[in-house]
Design a protein around this motif. Sequence first.
Motif, PDB file in Angstrom:
ATOM      1  N   GLY A 190       0.830  -1.190   0.000  1.00 44.68           N
ATOM      2  CA  GLY A 190       0.000   0.000   0.000  1.00 44.68           C
ATOM      3  C   GLY A 190       0.867   1.244   0.000  1.00 44.68           C
ATOM      4  N   TYR A 191       0.345   2.317   0.601  1.00 37.28           N
ATOM      5  CA  TYR A 191       1.051   3.602   0.613  1.00 37.28           C
ATOM      6  C   TYR A 191       1.523   3.937   2.020  1.00 37.28           C
ATOM      7  CZ  TYR A 191      -0.837   4.077  -4.077  1.00 37.28           C
ATOM      8  OH  TYR A 191      -1.130   3.861  -5.404  1.00 37.28           O
ATOM      9  N   VAL A 192       2.478   4.851   2.099  1.00 35.82           N
ATOM     10  CA  VAL A 192       3.089   5.189   3.391  1.00 35.82           C
ATOM     11  C   VAL A 192       2.070   5.733   4.393  1.00 35.82           C
ATOM     12  CG1 VAL A 192       5.420   5.603   2.506  1.00 35.82           C
ATOM     13  CG2 VAL A 192       3.752   7.466   2.489  1.00 35.82           C
ATOM     14  N   HIS A 193       1.012   6.365   3.912  1.00 35.85           N
ATOM     15  CA  HIS A 193       0.074   7.048   4.799  1.00 35.85           C
ATOM     16  C   HIS A 193      -0.571   6.096   5.806  1.00 35.85           C
ATOM     17  CE1 HIS A 193       0.697  10.284   1.992  1.00 35.85           C
ATOM     18  NE2 HIS A 193       0.205   9.558   1.006  1.00 35.85           N
ATOM     19  N   ASP A 231       1.521  16.561  -0.133  1.00 34.02           N
ATOM     20  CA  ASP A 231       0.225  17.215   0.095  1.00 34.02           C
ATOM     21  C   ASP A 231      -0.736  16.308   0.853  1.00 34.02           C
ATOM     22  OD1 ASP A 231       1.101  19.479  -1.169  1.00 34.02           O
ATOM     23  OD2 ASP A 231       0.076  19.090  -3.067  1.00 34.02           O
ATOM     24  N   GLU A 232      -0.789  15.047   0.448  1.00 37.05           N
ATOM     25  CA  GLU A 232      -1.695  14.119   1.124  1.00 37.05           C
ATOM     26  C   GLU A 232      -1.237  13.852   2.552  1.00 37.05           C
ATOM     27  OE1 GLU A 232      -3.751   9.693   0.623  1.00 37.05           O
ATOM     28  OE2 GLU A 232      -2.623  10.573  -1.062  1.00 37.05           O
ATOM     29  N   LYS A 234       0.460  15.838   4.578  1.00 36.97           N
ATOM     30  CA  LYS A 234       0.190  16.999   5.439  1.00 36.97           C
ATOM     31  C   LYS A 234      -1.267  16.997   5.895  1.00 36.97           C
ATOM     32  CE  LYS A 234       1.864  20.233   2.712  1.00 36.97           C
ATOM     33  NZ  LYS A 234       2.309  21.567   2.234  1.00 36.97           N
ATOM     34  N   GLN A 235      -2.159  16.682   4.973  1.00 38.13           N
ATOM     35  CA  GLN A 235      -3.584  16.646   5.301  1.00 38.13           C
ATOM     36  C   GLN A 235      -3.887  15.544   6.307  1.00 38.13           C
ATOM     37  OE1 GLN A 235      -6.076  16.278   1.834  1.00 38.13           O
ATOM     38  NE2 GLN A 235      -7.960  16.122   3.014  1.00 38.13           N
ATOM     39  N   ARG A 236      -3.331  14.374   6.073  1.00 38.62           N
ATOM     40  CA  ARG A 236      -3.625  13.232   6.945  1.00 38.62           C
ATOM     41  C   ARG A 236      -3.004  13.403   8.335  1.00 38.62           C
ATOM     42  NH1 ARG A 236      -4.454   7.488   4.370  1.00 38.62           N
ATOM     43  NH2 ARG A 236      -5.228   7.954   2.290  1.00 38.62           N
ATOM     44  N   ILE A 237      -1.797  13.939   8.388  1.00 41.45           N
ATOM     45  CA  ILE A 237      -1.121  14.135   9.676  1.00 41.45           C
ATOM     46  C   ILE A 237      -1.904  15.119  10.538  1.00 41.45           C
ATOM     47  CG2 ILE A 237       0.956  15.095  10.755  1.00 41.45           C
ATOM     48  CD1 ILE A 237       2.484  13.924   8.250  1.00 41.45           C
ATOM     49  N   GLN A 238      -2.413  16.178   9.924  1.00 39.70           N
ATOM     50  CA  GLN A 238      -3.216  17.143  10.678  1.00 39.70           C
ATOM     51  C   GLN A 238      -4.553  16.533  11.103  1.00 39.70           C
ATOM     52  OE1 GLN A 238      -2.702  21.506   9.299  1.00 39.70           O
ATOM     53  NE2 GLN A 238      -1.999  20.290   7.546  1.00 39.70           N
ATOM     54  N   SER A 239      -5.078  15.644  10.279  1.00 42.24           N
ATOM     55  CA  SER A 239      -6.334  14.955  10.650  1.00 42.24           C
ATOM     56  C   SER A 239      -6.132  14.045  11.858  1.00 42.24           C
ATOM     57  CB  SER A 239      -6.853  14.133   9.467  1.00 42.24           C
ATOM     58  OG  SER A 239      -7.229  14.972   8.391  1.00 42.24           O
ATOM     59  N   LEU A 240      -4.898  13.583  12.059  1.00 44.74           N
ATOM     60  CA  LEU A 240      -4.593  12.757  13.231  1.00 44.74           C
ATOM     61  C   LEU A 240      -4.597  13.577  14.510  1.00 44.74           C
ATOM     62  CD1 LEU A 240      -1.659  10.584  11.796  1.00 44.74           C
ATOM     63  CD2 LEU A 240      -3.872   9.710  12.598  1.00 44.74           C
TER      64      LEU A 240
END
Length: 253
Positions: A190-193, A231-232, A234-240
């Motif tokens: 999968g992806y790193v996120h 970009d993705e 940054k969005q996901r880290i802030q959502s955490l």
Amino acid sequence: MVQPWRTGKVIRIVNETNSTRRFWIQVPELESFDFEPGQFVTLDLPIHEKPNKRWRSYSIASWPDGSNIFELLIVLLEGGAGTTWLFNEVREGHELTFRGPQGVFTLPDVIDRDLFFICTGTGIAPFRSMCHHLKRHKIPHQRLYLLFGCRKFGDTLYEQEMRELEKELPAFQYLPTYSREEPGNSHCTGYVHTIYEEICNNNRTPSIENVGDLAVKPAWFYLCGWKNMIDEAKQRIQSLGYDRKSIHQELYG
């Protein structure tokens, strides 16, 4: 301080993969080429009449060791004038004009929280420098995660070296993940996120401010790679639950 343009001599070239090369560059005019892990150099390549069309910047992949030699990790970009010239024209003994070191994508003075190094492709270069620097100087640190996003098994860079470093550097985890491989017991897909999200969610602790809530564990996130990944992330880290000050980035391309 703006660094002067210098002349570097290419003393060694090694193919890391079919499309990625390691270039070792010596700076004869200096006894020691000093830099901070995470910094970059800018090459002035003979590919255009206008100076700003000739400049290409690359993170330093080696770590400060007191010598006047540094390493660059460069991927051949399809249609890229700079990398095409470097791959087709540059041989051992060739001289390159460069400026550096530059950049503020560097380690904090005191590492009092977990570090997440998140990268794709040659974005691993500054993190390799940082990890070896931490090991070389026995710098105290918390947990350290290197998340390396690849497509296929053969796309990893410094694979064996990272596995060895995992044994030698305290609290260090090397976590490559493959977006185009089948799931298995010995690797992440999968992806790193999804990897850092799972780690962060598992590390949550009861919140002091709001009873019943789970707070994220303090961490810094260093991102290096292509714009879409950054970009993705940054969005996901802030959502955490982390704020923007927890995120540091170095953009490629």
